[in-house]
Write an enzyme that holds these catalytic residues in place. Structure first.
Site, short mmCIF file in Angstrom:
data_model
loop_
_atom_site.label_atom_id
_atom_site.label_comp_id
_atom_site.label_asym_id
_atom_site.label_seq_id
_atom_site.Cartn_x
_atom_site.Cartn_y
_atom_site.Cartn_z
N CYS A 235 0.71 -1.13 0.01
CA CYS A 235 0.07 0.01 -0.09
C CYS A 235 1.05 1.36 -0.24
O CYS A 235 1.42 1.37 -0.89
CB CYS A 235 -0.92 -0.13 1.22
SG CYS A 235 -2.39 1.25 0.90
N HIS B 147 -3.81 -4.36 -0.77
CA HIS B 147 -3.32 -5.28 0.79
C HIS B 147 -3.55 -6.60 0.47
O HIS B 147 -4.82 -7.25 0.70
CB HIS B 147 -4.27 -4.68 1.85
CG HIS B 147 -3.89 -3.20 2.53
ND1 HIS B 147 -2.97 -3.24 3.55
CD2 HIS B 147 -4.49 -2.17 2.06
CE1 HIS B 147 -2.82 -1.93 3.63
NE2 HIS B 147 -3.55 -1.30 2.64
N ASP C 158 -27.55 8.09 10.52
CA ASP C 158 -28.47 7.61 10.92
C ASP C 158 -29.78 8.42 10.68
O ASP C 158 -30.30 9.25 11.50
CB ASP C 158 -28.76 7.15 12.08
CG ASP C 158 -27.69 6.10 12.86
OD1 ASP C 158 -27.59 5.15 11.76
OD2 ASP C 158 -27.03 6.09 13.80
#
EC number: 4.3.2.10
Length: 541
Positions: free
Chosen positions: A80, A189, A396
């Site tokens: 990475c 990864h 939410d």
């Protein structure tokens, strides 16, 4: 063989260590420059941003010894940000110096035709020779990427002994991996790329550089946009039951207690076991939401840390944890900033942290201050240290109906789901504390503010659809997807595979999350992916 891993104080390196040990190899830390010279096999993990990584290496005297080792011919692997650090520098941190193993400057993705960060499962192949796998990387495979910066293929000139495996994302082609015998550098990864990543890692550790392949393994699976797949994410809502045990539960419009007279917390199983099952069934990511953590100090939340540590030992896909990622003080008054709290979760095995209520409070202050960044919010401090791809905001919202747009100052949509009095418009009000408290901020305002502060992804729940199995709120997902330039995960309401197809095709969201249907196996992850593949949605199979 003992595998030496460079320690410079980065985030989730535990998963890389777990993967190496899972494959049967011992590991040890490199803690000083002399350890680099002695290493027989070295892995340079990259977690964080370019400046943090390279400045940390320079501070510890690692830059030149690491550069010499990379060119020594001994087994060397970079992951990475590690592959980016092999170059001279990066626009992410103009004043930080890279190793200079290769010439060139790391660039940021443009977001003209795509979201940034680039998050998800994509192809990585030496396109000039798809009849071979290099270090176990097959053109047919998908690998997990999570980054905002990359090495462009265009104009890149490397010594002829190196081969370049490339990846396509929208209008850009970048370096996915650089390989030669005993040398492997990946932008993806491997420790988070499931069986394909483990095969790649094992091939490197055993010196298996090149093998012939044919048939399906040699075929690249891409569309006009590249090879990035739509992600299917399994979510575990974790909380303590009345006996004090950490269990997976599921709410019905955020109510997690049974409707029986006992009203016990709904118990759907043990978190680690379910996480392992989802990994085996093909989940692209697993999210742990510690849904009662706002009542407790996360620094003392040992059970959740233990869940992460144990899950990361055998689950090799990305893990996100949410709940309690904020500034906290222990009972004795010891202060712990949010970036420290996040670091504890990262070191326990989390790849990303999800911020809920604190994101709402931070967004409110952002607008109160005239859209000026303070540099002190959890989103800003964590993204600065670990990169914006490490920060997810969990939203939410709940529908609030109005007769006409002029009845509110908030962003409205014309809705096909009429309100209780026939209202044809609605806006989405954000909540905090698990949906128990409403705030005067809408979902567009919140997500745009959080993107400005450095959030890298939106986990978009919907209180109205939660537990309904009636499908995602398409109007909500489309609204947010069109309002920000970071990836959006649709959540709440999935009941059948068609719901996933619907949300992907009608909103172009980046991922879709489900909880209850996967817990109860009324709809399996394999069923969803098989259905999507048949209906021309690119998924990892």
């Amino acid at each position: 063989m003992i595998v030496s891993i460079v320690d410079y104080g980065s985030g989730n390196v535990r998963s890389l260590i777990n993967a190496v040990r899972y494959l049967g190899f011992e590991t040890q830390w490199i803690r000083n420059p002399h350890d680099i010279e002695k290493a027989e096999c070295l892995i340079f993990p990259g977690v964080g941003n370019f400046g943090f990584v390279c400045d940390s290496l320079a501070k510890q005297g690692f830059l030149e010894p690491l550069r010499r080792y990379a060119l020594s011919g001994k087994p060397f692997m970079a992951v990475c940000v590690g592959i980016q650090a092999l170059f001279e520098g990066s626009v992410e941190a103009p004043h930080s110096k890279g190793l200079g193993v290769f010439p060139g400057l790391v660039q940021r993705f443009d977001n003209d035709d795509k979201t940034v960060p680039h998050i998800g499962w994509n192809s990585c192949a030496v396109r000039s020779d798809t009849s071979k796998e290099f270090f176990g990387m097959r053109p047919h495979d998908k690998f997990y990427f999570v980054h905002s910066y990359m090495i462009p293929e265009k104009g890149l000139i490397l010594p002829p002994e190196f081969k370049i495996a490339t990846t396509k994302y929208g209008n850009e082609t970048f370096v996915g991996a650089i390989v030669k015998n005993n040398f492997l550098a990946t932008q993806f990864h491997p420790e988070k790329s499931g069986s394909a990543g483990l095969r790649c890692l094992k091939a490197f550790l055993t010196g298996n550089y090149e093998q012939p392949i044919s048939g399906e393994a040699s075929k690249l699976i891409e569309n006009s946009f590249g090879g990035l797949t739509k992600r299917i994410i399994a979510c575990l809502d974790v909380r303590s039951n009345d006996a004090g045990d950490l269990v997976v539960t599921k709410g019905d419009q955020y109510d997690v207690r049974e409707k029986s007279s006992g009203s016990e917390v709904r118990n759907l199983g043990k978190p680690v076991e379910l996480c392992q099952r989802y990994f085996q069934e093909g989940a692209d990511e697993v999210v742990f939401l510690n849904i009662t953590s706002f009542r407790n100090c996360p620094m003392a939340d040992a059970p959740m840390l233990q869940v992460l540590e144990k899950a990361a030992q055998t689950v090799f896909v990305p893990l996100t944890v949410g709940g309690g990622i904020r500034d906290v003080s222990d009972p004795d008054g010891t202060f712990h900033p949010a970036v420290e709290v996040a670091g504890i979760y990262f070191r326990s095995g989390a790849d990303k942290v999800s911020i809920g209520s604190d994101a709402v409070y931070a967004a409110e202050k952002y607008y109160e201050n005239g859209k000026k960044l303070s540099g002190k919010t959890a989103i800003e401090t964590i993204s600065k240290a670990y990169g914006n791809q490490a920060v997810v905001i969990s939203v939410d919202p709940k529908r609030q109906y109005v007769k006409v747009p002029e009845d509110t100052k908030h962003h409205v949509v014309k809705t096909s789901r009429l309100g209780p009095n026939g209202e044809a418009y609605c806006w989405y009000q954000c909540t905090v504390k698990g949906g128990r408290e409403y705030r005067d901020i809408d979902v567009v305002e919140l997500t745009r503010a959080c993107e400005a502060m450095g959030a890298g992804e939106v986990l978009l729940n919907c209180m109205d659809q939660d537990g309904s199995n009636a499908g995602y709120d398409i109007e909500l997902v489309r609204l947010v997807k069109n309002s920000v330039n970071i990836p959006v995960i649709a959540s709440s309401g999935a009941g059948i595979p068609q719901h996933f197809e619907e949300v992907f095709k009608e909103t172009d969201c980046d991922a879709a999350l489900a909880a209850g249907i996967f817990h109860r196996q009324t709809c399996r992850i394999e069923d969803v992916k098989e259905y999507l593949a048949i209906h021309d949605v690119l998924v990892r199979t």
